[in-house]
Enzyme design. Structure first.
Site, PDB file in Angstrom:
ATOM      1  N   HIS A 116       0.833  -1.208   0.000  1.00  0.00           N
ATOM      2  CA  HIS A 116       0.000   0.000   0.000  1.00  0.00           C
ATOM      3  C   HIS A 116       0.866   1.256   0.000  1.00  0.00           C
ATOM      4  O   HIS A 116       0.472   2.296   0.514  1.00  0.00           O
ATOM      5  CB  HIS A 116      -0.922   0.005   1.226  1.00  0.00           C
ATOM      6  CG  HIS A 116      -1.916  -1.114   1.234  1.00  0.00           C
ATOM      7  ND1 HIS A 116      -2.761  -1.365   2.295  1.00  0.00           N
ATOM      8  CD2 HIS A 116      -2.214  -2.051   0.304  1.00  0.00           C
ATOM      9  CE1 HIS A 116      -3.524  -2.419   2.023  1.00  0.00           C
ATOM     10  NE2 HIS A 116      -3.209  -2.859   0.824  1.00  0.00           N
TER      11      HIS A 116
HETATM   12  C1  LIG Z   1       0.139  -7.582  -4.358  1.00  0.00           C
HETATM   13  C2  LIG Z   1      -0.733  -6.419  -4.001  1.00  0.00           C
HETATM   14  C3  LIG Z   1      -1.811  -6.616  -3.147  1.00  0.00           C
HETATM   15  C4  LIG Z   1      -2.640  -5.552  -2.805  1.00  0.00           C
HETATM   16  N1  LIG Z   1      -3.780  -5.799  -2.110  1.00  0.00           N
HETATM   17  C5  LIG Z   1      -4.723  -4.818  -2.018  1.00  0.00           C
HETATM   18  C6  LIG Z   1      -6.027  -5.094  -1.540  1.00  0.00           C
HETATM   19  O1  LIG Z   1      -6.401  -6.227  -1.240  1.00  0.00           O
HETATM   20  N2  LIG Z   1      -6.903  -4.059  -1.436  1.00  0.00           N
HETATM   21  C7  LIG Z   1      -6.551  -2.781  -1.781  1.00  0.00           C
HETATM   22  O2  LIG Z   1      -7.370  -1.886  -1.623  1.00  0.00           O
HETATM   23  N3  LIG Z   1      -5.325  -2.494  -2.264  1.00  0.00           N
HETATM   24  C8  LIG Z   1      -4.421  -3.485  -2.424  1.00  0.00           C
HETATM   25  N4  LIG Z   1      -3.204  -3.213  -2.983  1.00  0.00           N
HETATM   26  C9  LIG Z   1      -2.841  -1.804  -3.269  1.00  0.00           C
HETATM   27  C10 LIG Z   1      -3.503  -1.209  -4.498  1.00  0.00           C
HETATM   28  O3  LIG Z   1      -3.638  -2.166  -5.511  1.00  0.00           O
HETATM   29  C11 LIG Z   1      -2.654   0.005  -4.948  1.00  0.00           C
HETATM   30  O4  LIG Z   1      -2.596   0.934  -3.891  1.00  0.00           O
HETATM   31  C12 LIG Z   1      -3.214   0.698  -6.159  1.00  0.00           C
HETATM   32  O5  LIG Z   1      -3.367  -0.231  -7.207  1.00  0.00           O
HETATM   33  C13 LIG Z   1      -2.312   1.850  -6.607  1.00  0.00           C
HETATM   34  O6  LIG Z   1      -2.910   2.489  -7.704  1.00  0.00           O
HETATM   35  P1  LIG Z   1      -2.179   3.635  -8.542  1.00  0.00           P
HETATM   36  O7  LIG Z   1      -3.146   4.062  -9.571  1.00  0.00           O
HETATM   37  O8  LIG Z   1      -1.633   4.655  -7.608  1.00  0.00           O
HETATM   38  O9  LIG Z   1      -0.936   2.911  -9.212  1.00  0.00           O
HETATM   39  P2  LIG Z   1      -0.930   1.650 -10.201  1.00  0.00           P
HETATM   40  O10 LIG Z   1      -2.196   0.906 -10.138  1.00  0.00           O
HETATM   41  O11 LIG Z   1       0.331   0.922  -9.943  1.00  0.00           O
HETATM   42  O12 LIG Z   1      -0.895   2.318 -11.646  1.00  0.00           O
HETATM   43  C14 LIG Z   1       0.258   2.870 -12.216  1.00  0.00           C
HETATM   44  C15 LIG Z   1       0.307   2.451 -13.681  1.00  0.00           C
HETATM   45  O13 LIG Z   1       1.242   3.269 -14.361  1.00  0.00           O
HETATM   46  C16 LIG Z   1       1.987   2.474 -15.249  1.00  0.00           C
HETATM   47  N5  LIG Z   1       3.259   3.186 -15.486  1.00  0.00           N
HETATM   48  C17 LIG Z   1       4.228   3.455 -14.575  1.00  0.00           C
HETATM   49  N6  LIG Z   1       5.238   4.123 -15.154  1.00  0.00           N
HETATM   50  C18 LIG Z   1       4.893   4.305 -16.453  1.00  0.00           C
HETATM   51  C19 LIG Z   1       5.532   4.938 -17.571  1.00  0.00           C
HETATM   52  N7  LIG Z   1       6.730   5.526 -17.445  1.00  0.00           N
HETATM   53  N8  LIG Z   1       4.890   4.916 -18.772  1.00  0.00           N
HETATM   54  C20 LIG Z   1       3.667   4.313 -18.920  1.00  0.00           C
HETATM   55  N9  LIG Z   1       3.037   3.709 -17.905  1.00  0.00           N
HETATM   56  C21 LIG Z   1       3.639   3.704 -16.678  1.00  0.00           C
HETATM   57  C22 LIG Z   1       2.118   1.144 -14.553  1.00  0.00           C
HETATM   58  O14 LIG Z   1       2.391   0.093 -15.451  1.00  0.00           O
HETATM   59  C23 LIG Z   1       0.756   1.005 -13.873  1.00  0.00           C
HETATM   60  O15 LIG Z   1      -0.189   0.337 -14.668  1.00  0.00           O
HETATM   61  C24 LIG Z   1      -2.340  -4.249  -3.312  1.00  0.00           C
HETATM   62  C25 LIG Z   1      -1.264  -4.054  -4.164  1.00  0.00           C
HETATM   63  C26 LIG Z   1      -0.466  -5.125  -4.529  1.00  0.00           C
HETATM   64  C27 LIG Z   1       0.680  -4.888  -5.485  1.00  0.00           C
END
Ligand SMILES: Cc1cc2nc3c(=O)[nH]c(=O)nc-3n(C[C@H](O)[C@H](O)[C@H](O)COP(=O)(O)OP(=O)(O)OC[C@H]3O[C@@H](n4cnc5c(N)ncnc54)[C@H](O)[C@@H]3O)c2cc1C
Ligand SMILES: *[C@@H]1O[C@H](CO)[C@@H](O)[C@H](O)[C@H]1NC(C)=O
Ligand SMILES: *[C@@H]1O[C@H](CO)[C@@H](O)[C@H](O)[C@H]1NC(C)=O
Length: 575
Positions: free
Chosen positions: A511
């Site tokens: 997280h």
């Molecule tokens: C194993 C695991 C278990 C988890 N369990 C839970 C749970 O049960 N419940 C819950 O609420 N949360 C959970 N989480 C946390 C939650 O999934 C994350 O907090 C959330 O997905 C983060 O979202 P975000 O949009 O900030 O980033 P992300 O979803 O990581 O999105 C960022 C995106 O940007 C892309 N990207 C990065 N750099 C570039 C670039 N230079 N060019 C193009 N694309 C790029 C990446 O590929 C990615 O798709 C978990 C996370 C993980 C990894």
């Protein structure tokens, strides 16, 4: 094209398709507007360019496409190619896949804890444990968000991707155990954040099939959106806005799977923007690579400074996760998080069961458990019956599917924070990240209290059928101390205490957040302070992890900000 070019291109094409996990039979895309970046023109132009089609980026893009032309650039591939790969049975396998086309890019923080970041359309929602639980009203208010719009946005997400979990035996026993040990009141199935024990939502449906943020693109207006996969953004481009007297973002450079660079520009209209949604690792990293960050650090990497912003990469935080593995004498269902105990002291207790590990994991576990049990047996610490249950434990833990489960805790916040720094100028490489787990003593106190609650739950009547009765919780904890949980220094069991247990066996619950915090790097509208036409909207803007688990609020925020941006776009003059 010339014969010589064909000669090189064809094998390269085939190789690249395999490399990227595609195969010729699987090219019917889920969405007409989703394409591989190799098919993108060299120059594109849109009203909004969203960097990162992740948990926040997808709902944001779907919403913006209702009123403007939107481009999504996602470095990973499609989660729709092989749905089985991401279903509930493959949680651990998918996360520990280290092939280049894996949806999980592993990294090890400077704290010595193995971690992962998403590399796939849908982002973390394609890898995560699926638990869905909203932030508290207090969190929403303190973030300065409109509560009505936030609630509407949560519902918009929930309609598409959130389900009531099945709550079978193991999950029910943990829930009842939490109630028995006093994590009260019991709030039933509830998506809201409130003290006590509850059953939350999940993005796994009743068949164990995962639904993800990428499914929120079903809400998109297909004629106004393009989603390019395997499109890695290398740089945000800036020119100088002489009227506003500051830098203005006007485009991005991205690389496709063939290594070919493309450029995407904003259509010339004052309201158009680039929105960075690359997650808590990717967003601060790409800001720095584009020249926004601490000037001295950028100089070291030969990056031309667009804006000296020492706060980029600061405030990185990761909620520590501590677990106890509990082998069970009876079979358990496969479950990821479904119930949670929200304690008053700031620790959240959750559980999973029946996890499938790959064979290499099983073998490693086998070795460790053999070693521990050999030692235990030699020292004759336990009565004979315990020896038998240890032998059983080895058996049950080293099956590819764990007969048993884990009870885990996450602490609120956390208060301890660290920072992120570039190691290279390549956006595909992991930056160096430090989280400083338990640096703040308040974090450690929460962990210890949480551990005590877990121990009580394991000892509860409600949980008793899942416990070997001749195996004290202390023995489980001793096992944990021998597992290769992380690469942090271990302390002899003589110095053992729950404090030391928390510190030595810390894992991540994934997280992590921060790096582009609201009020520091971005303003309260998520606009990057000091430049024009650039926002950051994702988990990197948070000070604390929202709710018990963040994804509900990350997806909500995408919808929420999409609505706000569109309103502003069409209602001129109105604040
Ligand atoms: C194993 C695991 C278990 C988890 N369990 C839970 C749970 O049960 N419940 C819950 O609420 N949360 C959970 N989480 C946390 C939650 O999934 C994350 O907090 C959330 O997905 C983060 O979202 P975000 O949009 O900030 O980033 P992300 O979803 O990581 O999105 C960022 C995106 O940007 C892309 N990207 C990065 N750099 C570039 C670039 N230079 N060019 C193009 N694309 C790029 C990446 O590929 C990615 O798709 C978990 C996370 C993980 C990894
Ligand atoms: C909050 O959002 C609701 C729903 O979109 C809207 O009707 C209301 O005007 C907003 N309130 C403020 C203060 O902006
Ligand atoms: C455990 O003990 C057995 C029997 O003495 C021995 O064969 C085995 O190698 C030991 N395993 C480990 C990991 O120490």
């Amino acid at each position: 094209m010339g014969w010589w070019l064909k000669q090189f291109t064809l094998p390269f094409l085939a190789w690249s398709l395999i490399f990227n996990g595609l195969s010729y039979s699987e090219q019917v895309p889920k969405y007409t507007f989703m394409k591989d970046a190799t098919s993108a023109p060299p120059i594109l132009s849109y009203d909004y360019i969203i960097i990162g089609g992740g948990t926040c980026g997808c709902p944001l893009a779907a919403t913006l496409s209702q009123g403007a032309r939107v481009l999504v650039l996602e470095r990973g591939g499609s989660p729709y190619i092989n749905p089985e790969k991401i279903d509930i049975n493959n949680f651990v396998n998918s996360l520990s896949d280290i092939t280049p086309s894996s949806f999980a890019q592993q990294f090890i923080s400077r704290d010595g804890v193995l971690n992962a970041r998403a590399r796939v359309l849908g982002g973390g929602s394609v890898l995560n444990a699926g638990f869905y639980s909203r932030a508290s009203s207090k969190y929403i208010r303190e973030s300065g968000w409109n509560e009505t719009l936030a609630k509407e946005s949560y519902k918009w997400v929930e309609k598409k991707v959130v389900f009531e979990p099945p709550m079978m035996q193991w999950q029910s026993a943990v829930r009842n155990g939490l109630i028995e040990v006093g994590v009260l009141p019991y709030n039933g199935f509830n998506l809201d954040h409130m003290h006590g024990t509850k059953v939350g939502g999940t993005i796994f449906d009743k068949n164990g099939k995962r639904h993800t943020a990428a499914d929120l693109l079903e809400y998109a207006e297909p004629r106004r959106i393009s989603v390019y996969l395997h499109a890695t953004v290398h740089k945000i481009l800036f020119n100088y806005n002489t009227e506003k007297r500051r830098p203005q973002a006007y485009g991005v450079i991205f690389k496709d799977a063939f290594g070919i660079m493309h450029r995407a520009y904003l259509n010339k209209k004052s309201k158009n923007e680039i929105i960075l949604s690359a997650g808590a690792i990717g967003s601060p990293q790409l800001l720095m690579l584009s020249g926004i960050g601490p000037a001295s650090h950028l100089h070291v990497h030969g990056i031309k400074v667009v804006l000296d912003q020492p706060l980029v990469g600061q405030g990185m935080a990761d909620n520590p996760m501590n677990v106890v593995v509990v082998p069970s004498p009876i079979p358990v269902e496969v479950s990821l998080v479904q119930t949670v105990g929200i304690t008053r002291f700031g620790s959240f207790i959750e559980a999973a069961s029946g996890l499938s590990f790959g064979h290499s994991w099983s073998e490693r576990l086998q070795g460790i458990f053999e070693f521990v049990s050999n030692q235990t047996l030699q020292h004759s610490m336990f009565p004979t019956k315990t020896k038998e249950s240890i032998a059983d434990t080895i058996g049950s833990l080293t099956n590819p599917t764990l007969k048993g489960g884990v009870i885990l805790e996450k602490i609120m916040g956390p208060r301890s924070t660290g920072h992120l720094e570039l190691l290279t100028n390549n956006p595909n490489d992991n930056p160096s990240v430090t989280f400083n787990y338990f640096k703040d003593p308040a974090d450690l106190r929460m962990c210890v209290e949480g551990m005590k609650t877990i121990i009580d739950v394991i000892n509860s009547n409600a949980f008793s059928k899942f416990r070997y009765h001749n195996m004290p919780v202390q023995a489980l904890i001793d096992f944990m101390l021998h597992l290769p949980m992380n690469s942090r220094p271990k302390h002899s069991s003589a110095a053992y205490s729950l404090e030391q247990y928390c510190i030595d066996t810390v894992l991540t619950i994934w997280h992590y957040h921060g790096g582009c915090q609201s009020g520091k790097v971005v303003d309260h509208n998520f606009k990057v302070i000091g430049v024009e036409a650039l926002r950051v909207i994702d988990g990197s803007t948070f000070y604390r992890s929202p709710g018990t688990n963040p994804q509900a609020t990350v997806m909500m925020l995408g919808r929420y900000m999409g609505e706000k941006i569109l309103k502003k776009r069409f209602f001129h003059g109105k604040k």
